[in-house]
Design an enzyme around this catalytic site. Structure first.
Site, short mmCIF file in Angstrom:
data_model
loop_
_atom_site.label_atom_id
_atom_site.label_comp_id
_atom_site.label_asym_id
_atom_site.label_seq_id
_atom_site.Cartn_x
_atom_site.Cartn_y
_atom_site.Cartn_z
N ILE A 13 0.85 -1.20 0.00
CA ILE A 13 0.00 0.00 0.00
C ILE A 13 0.88 1.24 0.00
O ILE A 13 0.62 2.21 -0.72
CB ILE A 13 -0.92 0.03 1.25
CG1 ILE A 13 -1.89 -1.14 1.24
CG2 ILE A 13 -1.67 1.36 1.33
CD1 ILE A 13 -2.61 -1.36 2.56
N ARG A 82 -3.18 -9.76 5.28
CA ARG A 82 -3.73 -11.12 5.40
C ARG A 82 -3.24 -12.03 4.30
O ARG A 82 -2.91 -11.59 3.21
CB ARG A 82 -5.25 -11.05 5.25
CG ARG A 82 -5.97 -10.87 6.51
CD ARG A 82 -7.40 -11.32 6.37
NE ARG A 82 -8.18 -10.53 5.42
CZ ARG A 82 -9.35 -10.90 4.97
NH1 ARG A 82 -9.88 -12.04 5.37
NH2 ARG A 82 -10.02 -10.14 4.13
N ARG A 94 -5.78 -13.59 19.98
CA ARG A 94 -4.77 -12.74 19.36
C ARG A 94 -4.12 -13.54 18.25
O ARG A 94 -3.21 -14.32 18.49
CB ARG A 94 -3.71 -12.33 20.39
CG ARG A 94 -4.06 -11.09 21.14
CD ARG A 94 -4.47 -11.43 22.54
NE ARG A 94 -4.59 -10.21 23.34
CZ ARG A 94 -5.77 -9.69 23.64
NH1 ARG A 94 -6.87 -10.24 23.21
NH2 ARG A 94 -5.82 -8.62 24.38
N SER A 125 -3.58 0.30 8.95
CA SER A 125 -3.14 -1.03 9.41
C SER A 125 -4.29 -1.79 10.07
O SER A 125 -5.00 -1.25 10.91
CB SER A 125 -2.01 -0.88 10.43
OG SER A 125 -1.05 0.04 9.98
N ASP A 157 -14.09 0.51 1.88
CA ASP A 157 -15.45 -0.05 1.88
C ASP A 157 -16.41 0.87 1.11
O ASP A 157 -17.31 0.40 0.42
CB ASP A 157 -15.94 -0.21 3.34
CG ASP A 157 -14.96 -1.04 4.16
OD1 ASP A 157 -14.46 -2.05 3.63
OD2 ASP A 157 -14.68 -0.67 5.31
N HIS A 186 -14.46 -1.88 10.20
CA HIS A 186 -13.81 -2.36 8.98
C HIS A 186 -13.40 -3.83 9.13
O HIS A 186 -12.22 -4.14 9.22
CB HIS A 186 -12.61 -1.50 8.61
CG HIS A 186 -11.88 -2.03 7.40
ND1 HIS A 186 -12.43 -2.00 6.13
CD2 HIS A 186 -10.69 -2.65 7.27
CE1 HIS A 186 -11.59 -2.57 5.27
NE2 HIS A 186 -10.52 -2.98 5.93
#
Ligand SMILES: NC(=O)c1ccc[n+]([C@@H]2O[C@H](COP(=O)([O-])OP(=O)(O)OC[C@H]3O[C@@H](n4cnc5c(N)ncnc54)[C@H](O)[C@@H]3O)[C@@H](O)[C@H]2O)c1
Ligand SMILES: O=C(O)C[C@H](O)C(=O)O
Length: 340
Positions: A13, A82, A94, A125, A157, A186
């Site tokens: 990004i 991810r 976690r 992030s 979104d 989000h």
């Protein structure tokens, strides 16, 4: 004069986002920070014929402090993305993504608290529902938390909702002008598109199944990209576009432009009366929520309530709340007990 800073500027990004910020003529200085490669990214961008002076910094020699000095707007896309199978939807566990990103965001927020306590902070992030509370808690510990200046970037979104609605309307050229408020948070079910408030109404003959599929596609749009990238990460280019759009709006608003608003994930104390009205509407004492926020010279000017919802939207909001509350608490607890 606007100094924008990207923390995580060499990433998937970070690089295209830095490019888009360099292309923004309102930005006069662009500071790039990452643990690798920023000198090269900065040298490359510095040849583009737009006003911003670009400088890249690495951690040695107080790079974080140097990049943040005199920063007006700090955008944070630092952290791991991810891979297929991982969920940004976290409950109390976690997972590795949270553990790594929570620590990165905490450390960067500590740098901001000391070197740029008045900066506007835009958190990309993941998981945003938790990383934004982490930043807030760090700033509180340093006595510099101003809720008007902290934003979770949920613009992707909104961008997806605009695009997918334009697709359904059969005209992608509309996508820039289609505006759909997307509220909540989000991740997965916390992403709530208010399609009944779309600037461009959905076709009257849209079936319930088609409506539900559209909602699901907006909520889980991130999965579509993660699957297609097949192990090479998550959305980067569309996120860079969305992050640059939100940053551009904020920069226009802090520069005095009136009538600028966007959905964004904020601490509801940023506008106590709007925040209380929203909590009342939600029937829940949440500290954070993404809703349409009017932006001004101080950042958050007004938090809008959700307005009139269909029964289906009311059910979506209701379904979002428990997960959102857990995500927020996960972030807060991480700073309260960082060893967990
Ligand atoms: N908010 C959203 O809508 C949204 C959308 C897409 C991705 N994301 C999230 O954005 C984050 C970044 O995604 P990406 O695809 O760019 O990942 P990436 O791995 O390509 O880039 C992350 C960058 O962060 C850097 N970094 C790591 N630790 C750092 C530190 N301590 N200080 C500075 N930089 C550091 C890395 O070196 C890397 O260059 C992920 O958490 C991802 O889930 C959020
Ligand atoms: O889905 C992800 O993990 C990245 C991002 O949050 C997205 O919405 O694309």
């Amino acid at each position: 004069m606007v100094k924008a800073v990207v923390l995580g500027a060499a990433g998937g990004i970070g690089q295209p986002l830095s490019l888009l910020l360099k292309a923004n003529p309102l930005i006069t200085e662009l500071g790039l920070f990452d643990i690798v490669n920023t000198p090269g990214v900065a040298a490359d961008l510095s040849h583009i014929s737009t006003p911003a002076k670009v400088v890249g910094y690495l951690p040695p020699d107080d790079g974080l402090k140097k990049v943040l000095t005199n920063a007006d707007v700090v955008v944070i896309p630092a952290g791991v993305p991810r891979k297929p199978g991982e969920l940004i939807v976290m409950v109390t566990r976690r997972d590795d993504l949270f553990k790594i990103n929570a620590g990165i965001v905490r450390d960067l927020a500590t740098g901001i608290a000391t070197a740029a306590p008045k900066a506007f902070i835009l958190v990309i992030s993941n998981p945003v529902n938790s990383t934004v509370p982490i930043v807030a808690e760090v700033l509180k510990k340093h006595g510099v938390f101003d809720p008007k200046r902290l934003f979770g970037v949920t613009t992707l979104d909104v961008v997806r909702a605009s695009t997918f609605v334009a697709e359904i309307l059969g005209d992608l050229s509309l996508s820039k002008s289609v505006a759909v408020p997307v509220v909540g948070g989000h991740s997965g079910v916390t992403i709530v598109p208010l399609l009944s408030q779309s600037s461009h109404p959905l076709p009257a003959n849209l079936t319930t199944d088609q409506y539900e599929a559209l909602v699901k596609r907006i909520q889980f749009g991130g999965d579509e990209v993660v699957k297609a990238k097949d192990g090479a990460g998550s959305a980067t280019l569309s996120m860079a576009y969305a992050g640059a759009e939100f940053a551009a709006k904020l920069i226009r608003a802090i520069g005095g432009e009136k009538g600028v608003s966007a959905p964004t994930f904020v601490n509801l104390s940023a506008d106590p009366s709007g925040g209380e009205a929203l909590k009342k509407e939600l029937g829940q004492d949440l500290d954070y929520f993404s809703t349409v926020v009017e932006l001004g010279p101080e950042g958050v000017a007004k938090i809008n309530t959700l307005g009139s919802l269909t029964d289906a939207e009311t059910a979506l909001v209701k379904a979002a709340i428990p997960e959102l509350a857990t995500n927020i608490q996960t972030g807060v607890s991480f700073i309260a007990s960082p060893k967990l």
